[in-house]
Design a protein around this motif. Sequence first.
Motif, PDB file in Angstrom:
ATOM      1  N   ALA A  75       0.829  -1.225   0.000  1.00  0.00           N
ATOM      2  CA  ALA A  75       0.000   0.000   0.000  1.00  0.00           C
ATOM      3  C   ALA A  75       0.861   1.272   0.000  1.00  0.00           C
ATOM      4  N   GLN A  78       2.097   2.121  -3.427  1.00  0.00           N
ATOM      5  CA  GLN A  78       1.072   2.727  -4.302  1.00  0.00           C
ATOM      6  C   GLN A  78       0.864   4.206  -3.961  1.00  0.00           C
ATOM      7  N   GLY A  82       1.428   7.526  -6.377  1.00  0.00           N
ATOM      8  CA  GLY A  82       0.507   8.655  -6.565  1.00  0.00           C
ATOM      9  C   GLY A  82       1.232   9.987  -6.415  1.00  0.00           C
ATOM     10  N   GLU A  95       2.972   4.620 -14.268  1.00  0.00           N
ATOM     11  CA  GLU A  95       2.028   4.389 -13.157  1.00  0.00           C
ATOM     12  C   GLU A  95       1.161   3.152 -13.441  1.00  0.00           C
ATOM     13  N   HIS A  96       0.698   3.015 -14.707  1.00  0.00           N
ATOM     14  CA  HIS A  96      -0.118   1.842 -15.056  1.00  0.00           C
ATOM     15  C   HIS A  96       0.698   0.558 -14.882  1.00  0.00           C
ATOM     16  N   THR A  99       1.226  -0.264 -11.187  1.00  0.00           N
ATOM     17  CA  THR A  99       0.012  -0.764 -10.530  1.00  0.00           C
ATOM     18  C   THR A  99      -0.243  -2.225 -10.922  1.00  0.00           C
ATOM     19  N   GLU A 103      -0.497  -5.409  -8.371  1.00  0.00           N
ATOM     20  CA  GLU A 103      -1.566  -6.421  -8.347  1.00  0.00           C
ATOM     21  C   GLU A 103      -0.965  -7.821  -8.270  1.00  0.00           C
ATOM     22  N   GLY A 132     -18.423   3.713 -11.463  1.00  0.00           N
ATOM     23  CA  GLY A 132     -17.555   4.754 -12.026  1.00  0.00           C
ATOM     24  C   GLY A 132     -16.156   4.781 -11.424  1.00  0.00           C
ATOM     25  N   GLU A 133     -15.933   3.994 -10.397  1.00  0.00           N
ATOM     26  CA  GLU A 133     -14.628   4.021  -9.706  1.00  0.00           C
ATOM     27  C   GLU A 133     -13.668   3.010 -10.330  1.00  0.00           C
ATOM     28  N   TRP A 134     -12.524   3.505 -10.827  1.00  0.00           N
ATOM     29  CA  TRP A 134     -11.548   2.610 -11.449  1.00  0.00           C
ATOM     30  C   TRP A 134     -10.481   2.131 -10.466  1.00  0.00           C
ATOM     31  N   HIS A 135     -10.380   2.780  -9.329  1.00  0.00           N
ATOM     32  CA  HIS A 135      -9.306   2.419  -8.386  1.00  0.00           C
ATOM     33  C   HIS A 135      -9.681   1.122  -7.660  1.00  0.00           C
ATOM     34  N   ALA A 136      -9.296   0.009  -8.286  1.00  0.00           N
ATOM     35  CA  ALA A 136      -9.691  -1.295  -7.748  1.00  0.00           C
ATOM     36  C   ALA A 136      -8.697  -1.825  -6.721  1.00  0.00           C
ATOM     37  N   LEU A 137      -7.448  -1.389  -6.814  1.00  0.00           N
ATOM     38  CA  LEU A 137      -6.434  -1.974  -5.922  1.00  0.00           C
ATOM     39  C   LEU A 137      -6.708  -1.714  -4.438  1.00  0.00           C
ATOM     40  N   SER A 180     -15.819   0.866  -1.736  1.00  0.00           N
ATOM     41  CA  SER A 180     -14.579   1.641  -1.825  1.00  0.00           C
ATOM     42  C   SER A 180     -14.711   2.734  -2.871  1.00  0.00           C
ATOM     43  N   GLY A 207     -15.245   3.117   2.698  1.00  0.00           N
ATOM     44  CA  GLY A 207     -13.851   3.470   2.938  1.00  0.00           C
ATOM     45  C   GLY A 207     -13.199   3.972   1.666  1.00  0.00           C
ATOM     46  N   TRP A 327      -5.325  21.006  -5.136  1.00  0.00           N
ATOM     47  CA  TRP A 327      -4.719  19.821  -5.753  1.00  0.00           C
ATOM     48  C   TRP A 327      -4.443  20.085  -7.241  1.00  0.00           C
TER      49      TRP A 327
HETATM   50  C1  B12 Z   1      -3.157   3.495  -9.488  1.00  0.00           C
HETATM   51  C2  B12 Z   1      -4.001   4.744  -9.576  1.00  0.00           C
HETATM   52  C3  B12 Z   1      -4.896   4.861 -10.639  1.00  0.00           C
HETATM   53  C4  B12 Z   1      -5.203   3.707 -11.581  1.00  0.00           C
HETATM   54  C5  B12 Z   1      -6.080   2.673 -10.796  1.00  0.00           C
HETATM   55  C6  B12 Z   1      -5.877   1.228 -11.273  1.00  0.00           C
HETATM   56  C7  B12 Z   1      -6.267   0.219 -10.232  1.00  0.00           C
HETATM   57  N1  B12 Z   1      -6.303  -1.009 -10.679  1.00  0.00           N
HETATM   58  O1  B12 Z   1      -6.524   0.487  -9.068  1.00  0.00           O
HETATM   59  C8  B12 Z   1      -5.942   4.438 -12.768  1.00  0.00           C
HETATM   60  C9  B12 Z   1      -4.946   4.733 -13.870  1.00  0.00           C
HETATM   61  C10 B12 Z   1      -7.137   3.701 -13.362  1.00  0.00           C
HETATM   62  C11 B12 Z   1      -6.326   5.772 -12.105  1.00  0.00           C
HETATM   63  C12 B12 Z   1      -7.261   6.629 -12.655  1.00  0.00           C
HETATM   64  C13 B12 Z   1      -7.544   7.889 -12.149  1.00  0.00           C
HETATM   65  N2  B12 Z   1      -6.950   8.468 -11.087  1.00  0.00           N
HETATM   66 CO1  B12 Z   1      -5.759   7.551  -9.872  1.00  0.00          CO
HETATM   67  N3  B12 Z   1      -4.502   6.887  -8.672  1.00  0.00           N
HETATM   68  C14 B12 Z   1      -3.867   5.763  -8.598  1.00  0.00           C
HETATM   69  C15 B12 Z   1      -2.928   5.763  -7.375  1.00  0.00           C
HETATM   70  C16 B12 Z   1      -1.508   6.103  -7.847  1.00  0.00           C
HETATM   71  C17 B12 Z   1      -2.860   4.494  -6.558  1.00  0.00           C
HETATM   72  C18 B12 Z   1      -4.229   3.936  -6.092  1.00  0.00           C
HETATM   73  C19 B12 Z   1      -3.951   2.882  -5.082  1.00  0.00           C
HETATM   74  O2  B12 Z   1      -3.735   1.726  -5.409  1.00  0.00           O
HETATM   75  N4  B12 Z   1      -3.855   3.275  -3.795  1.00  0.00           N
HETATM   76  C20 B12 Z   1      -3.369   2.397  -2.777  1.00  0.00           C
HETATM   77  C21 B12 Z   1      -4.181   2.354  -1.523  1.00  0.00           C
HETATM   78  C22 B12 Z   1      -3.307   1.761  -0.461  1.00  0.00           C
HETATM   79  O3  B12 Z   1      -4.547   3.582  -1.045  1.00  0.00           O
HETATM   80  P1  B12 Z   1      -5.978   3.983  -0.496  1.00  0.00           P
HETATM   81  O4  B12 Z   1      -6.793   4.398  -1.636  1.00  0.00           O
HETATM   82  O5  B12 Z   1      -5.676   5.005   0.504  1.00  0.00           O
HETATM   83  O6  B12 Z   1      -6.709   2.697   0.222  1.00  0.00           O
HETATM   84  C23 B12 Z   1      -6.550   2.364   1.577  1.00  0.00           C
HETATM   85  C24 B12 Z   1      -7.590   3.083   2.456  1.00  0.00           C
HETATM   86  O7  B12 Z   1      -8.115   4.260   1.893  1.00  0.00           O
HETATM   87  C25 B12 Z   1      -8.607   2.061   2.723  1.00  0.00           C
HETATM   88  N5  B12 Z   1      -9.740   1.806   1.850  1.00  0.00           N
HETATM   89  C26 B12 Z   1      -9.875   1.942   0.529  1.00  0.00           C
HETATM   90  N6  B12 Z   1     -11.080   1.518   0.147  1.00  0.00           N
HETATM   91  C27 B12 Z   1     -11.723   1.077   1.246  1.00  0.00           C
HETATM   92  C28 B12 Z   1     -12.994   0.525   1.442  1.00  0.00           C
HETATM   93  C29 B12 Z   1     -13.407   0.162   2.725  1.00  0.00           C
HETATM   94  C30 B12 Z   1     -14.760  -0.419   2.929  1.00  0.00           C
HETATM   95  C31 B12 Z   1     -12.546   0.367   3.829  1.00  0.00           C
HETATM   96  C32 B12 Z   1     -12.979   0.026   5.183  1.00  0.00           C
HETATM   97  C33 B12 Z   1     -11.266   0.919   3.637  1.00  0.00           C
HETATM   98  C34 B12 Z   1     -10.879   1.261   2.353  1.00  0.00           C
HETATM   99  O8  B12 Z   1      -7.860   0.857   2.781  1.00  0.00           O
HETATM  100  C35 B12 Z   1      -6.891   0.876   1.709  1.00  0.00           C
HETATM  101  C36 B12 Z   1      -5.765  -0.038   2.086  1.00  0.00           C
HETATM  102  O9  B12 Z   1      -5.119   0.404   3.257  1.00  0.00           O
HETATM  103  C37 B12 Z   1      -3.589   6.893  -6.517  1.00  0.00           C
HETATM  104  C38 B12 Z   1      -2.681   7.516  -5.469  1.00  0.00           C
HETATM  105  C39 B12 Z   1      -3.084   7.144  -4.026  1.00  0.00           C
HETATM  106  N7  B12 Z   1      -2.576   7.849  -3.065  1.00  0.00           N
HETATM  107  O10 B12 Z   1      -3.865   6.267  -3.769  1.00  0.00           O
HETATM  108  C40 B12 Z   1      -4.115   7.822  -7.622  1.00  0.00           C
HETATM  109  C41 B12 Z   1      -5.266   8.772  -7.329  1.00  0.00           C
HETATM  110  C42 B12 Z   1      -6.284   8.125  -6.399  1.00  0.00           C
HETATM  111  N8  B12 Z   1      -5.838   8.993  -8.653  1.00  0.00           N
HETATM  112  C43 B12 Z   1      -6.222  10.200  -8.861  1.00  0.00           C
HETATM  113  C44 B12 Z   1      -6.863  10.683 -10.040  1.00  0.00           C
HETATM  114  C45 B12 Z   1      -7.102  12.170 -10.136  1.00  0.00           C
HETATM  115  C46 B12 Z   1      -7.271   9.801 -11.046  1.00  0.00           C
HETATM  116  C47 B12 Z   1      -8.054  10.176 -12.313  1.00  0.00           C
HETATM  117  C48 B12 Z   1      -9.185  11.170 -12.124  1.00  0.00           C
HETATM  118  C49 B12 Z   1      -7.011  10.659 -13.335  1.00  0.00           C
HETATM  119  C50 B12 Z   1      -7.597  11.108 -14.659  1.00  0.00           C
HETATM  120  N9  B12 Z   1      -7.470  12.384 -14.927  1.00  0.00           N
HETATM  121  O11 B12 Z   1      -8.122  10.339 -15.382  1.00  0.00           O
HETATM  122  C51 B12 Z   1      -8.565   8.799 -12.768  1.00  0.00           C
HETATM  123  C52 B12 Z   1      -9.963   8.494 -12.181  1.00  0.00           C
HETATM  124  C53 B12 Z   1     -10.551   7.246 -12.751  1.00  0.00           C
HETATM  125  C54 B12 Z   1     -11.815   6.822 -12.037  1.00  0.00           C
HETATM  126  N10 B12 Z   1     -12.963   7.161 -12.584  1.00  0.00           N
HETATM  127  O12 B12 Z   1     -11.776   6.186 -10.998  1.00  0.00           O
HETATM  128  C55 B12 Z   1      -5.941  11.080  -7.660  1.00  0.00           C
HETATM  129  C56 B12 Z   1      -7.220  11.412  -6.896  1.00  0.00           C
HETATM  130  C57 B12 Z   1      -7.198  12.835  -6.370  1.00  0.00           C
HETATM  131  C58 B12 Z   1      -8.534  13.260  -5.871  1.00  0.00           C
HETATM  132  N11 B12 Z   1      -8.561  13.789  -4.675  1.00  0.00           N
HETATM  133  O13 B12 Z   1      -9.526  13.143  -6.537  1.00  0.00           O
HETATM  134  C59 B12 Z   1      -4.874  10.248  -6.878  1.00  0.00           C
HETATM  135  C60 B12 Z   1      -4.885  10.444  -5.338  1.00  0.00           C
HETATM  136  C61 B12 Z   1      -3.475  10.620  -7.453  1.00  0.00           C
HETATM  137  C62 B12 Z   1      -2.908  11.926  -6.893  1.00  0.00           C
HETATM  138  N12 B12 Z   1      -1.773  11.889  -6.246  1.00  0.00           N
HETATM  139  O14 B12 Z   1      -3.459  12.962  -7.041  1.00  0.00           O
HETATM  140  N13 B12 Z   1      -5.621   5.985 -10.966  1.00  0.00           N
END
Ligand code: B12
Length: 376
Positions: A75, A78, A82, A95-96, A99, A103, A132-137, A180, A207, A327
């Motif tokens: 995590a 990832q 970002g 980035e693609h 990711t 996976e 609509g959410e693509w962030h599957a990881l 998510s 979450g 941002w």
């Molecule tokens: C990889 C990635 C992508 C990939 C996703 C592929 C995939 N298979 O997941 C792709 C290329 C598709 C993508 C697309 C976009 N992305 Co993107 N992406 C990322 C990136 C780099 C990593 C995501 C990830 O894996 N995070 C890893 C986990 C560990 O982080 P997490 O989300 O915090 O999850 C933890 C907790 O939040 C929690 N959690 C999450 N879900 C849930 C659910 C429940 C029930 C619970 C309890 C907990 C929980 O537990 C997780 C594990 O600890 C992030 C950066 C980041 N900081 O996350 C940007 C990020 C999320 N993306 C961003 C953006 C802007 C986009 C796009 C809009 C870009 C664009 N112009 O097209 C699109 C949106 C597409 C869409 N409609 O969803 C921004 C969002 C900013 C914002 N505030 O809106 C980020 C933050 C990048 C940045 N630094 O600015 N992205």
Amino acid sequence: MNGGEGTLSLTEPRDQLWQALDECDEARAVAIVRRTLHALHALHAQGPRQAAVVGTSDAERTLAAGEQVLLELIAPAQERLGRAWAANDITVAQEHAATAISERCVAAVADTTAHALTGPFVGRVLVSCVDGEWHALPARLVSEVLRLRGWRVDYLGAQVPTEHLVAHARRTRAQAVLLSSSIPTLLPGAHNAISSCQGAGVRVLAGGAGFGPRGRYARMMRAEWAADARGAATLLGRRPTPPAQAARLPDLDLPHLGDQEYTMVRRTKLQLVKQALADVEEGFPEMRRYSEYQWDRTVEDIDHIVSHLATALYVDDPDLFTGFTAWTADILEARDVPPWCLLPALDSLLNRLKDFPRVVGILTAARDLLEPHRPA
Ligand code: B12
């Protein structure tokens, strides 16, 4: 790697994993993950203090090591990805690729720990991204941690339409749906998913960053919220609060929607984007020389602005829009585009929507943030 006193510092494996992702080296990344998992497992076996934390059996130590690798190694990589993308230090293609490797790393944890999952399931849950959410990881990480904690998990992946989510929850008699979302513009759809699941008698835990700081928006929408997978596991072990309710219209949870400002912006989004584009072009005649690619990105940016404005109205939180503006300003600056170039688009919207007090408040706060960047 030994952090002293029976703990393992993950700083080194984190740096190594980052190097492997940066170089698109899948085999090396998977090897680092497996090696760290084994090292953590060995460390957990070392003493009574560790046993108190992670359990006594070999299987329990394997599961605890797996969870740590998912949440404390993969995590953070990832998250770093970002930050690197936002700073324009890596390309979208990198980035693609990274990711996709992450996976594979998650799958390697699942494979390596599978033998330790022997007992009966604690229960059954669905983990799904909102429509609509693509962030599957992030959802995948949550799923794998819950599996390691003994749950049977149906992982539905990215962008699941609400009707299919509810139907699957009913069919499988899931004890809870874990939703998510990483981006806030999907909140109105997430609200619909929450109330539809609850209407079908299914408990909902939300979450992800899309639900706002400390899950502010999830709570507004009457979903339970956890910061991460460990928090979700703890909540699932408790009785649901609040109890599932009947399906409801959004303005029952969000009475401010009664002023129709959200509905108005949502319904006229296309015209607002078109008008803002024309106004921006008038202010920046050089846009007429834009390539098709530059033009498409500008349309996308303005579309994003209007979507975030609508969402800020939906949850009645100007901070959602100012946060987005800050941002976007950072993203633009990292790409040598002056952030004040957002001002003409905001002015266009302000002009068209001047009779809507909540819109005016939100846009004015964002303008105030950008104004100091305008050249003298
Ligand atoms: C990889 C990635 C992508 C990939 C996703 C592929 C995939 N298979 O997941 C792709 C290329 C598709 C993508 C697309 C976009 N992305 Co993107 N992406 C990322 C990136 C780099 C990593 C995501 C990830 O894996 N995070 C890893 C986990 C560990 O982080 P997490 O989300 O915090 O999850 C933890 C907790 O939040 C929690 N959690 C999450 N879900 C849930 C659910 C429940 C029930 C619970 C309890 C907990 C929980 O537990 C997780 C594990 O600890 C992030 C950066 C980041 N900081 O996350 C940007 C990020 C999320 N993306 C961003 C953006 C802007 C986009 C796009 C809009 C870009 C664009 N112009 O097209 C699109 C949106 C597409 C869409 N409609 O969803 C921004 C969002 C900013 C914002 N505030 O809106 C980020 C933050 C990048 C940045 N630094 O600015 N992205």
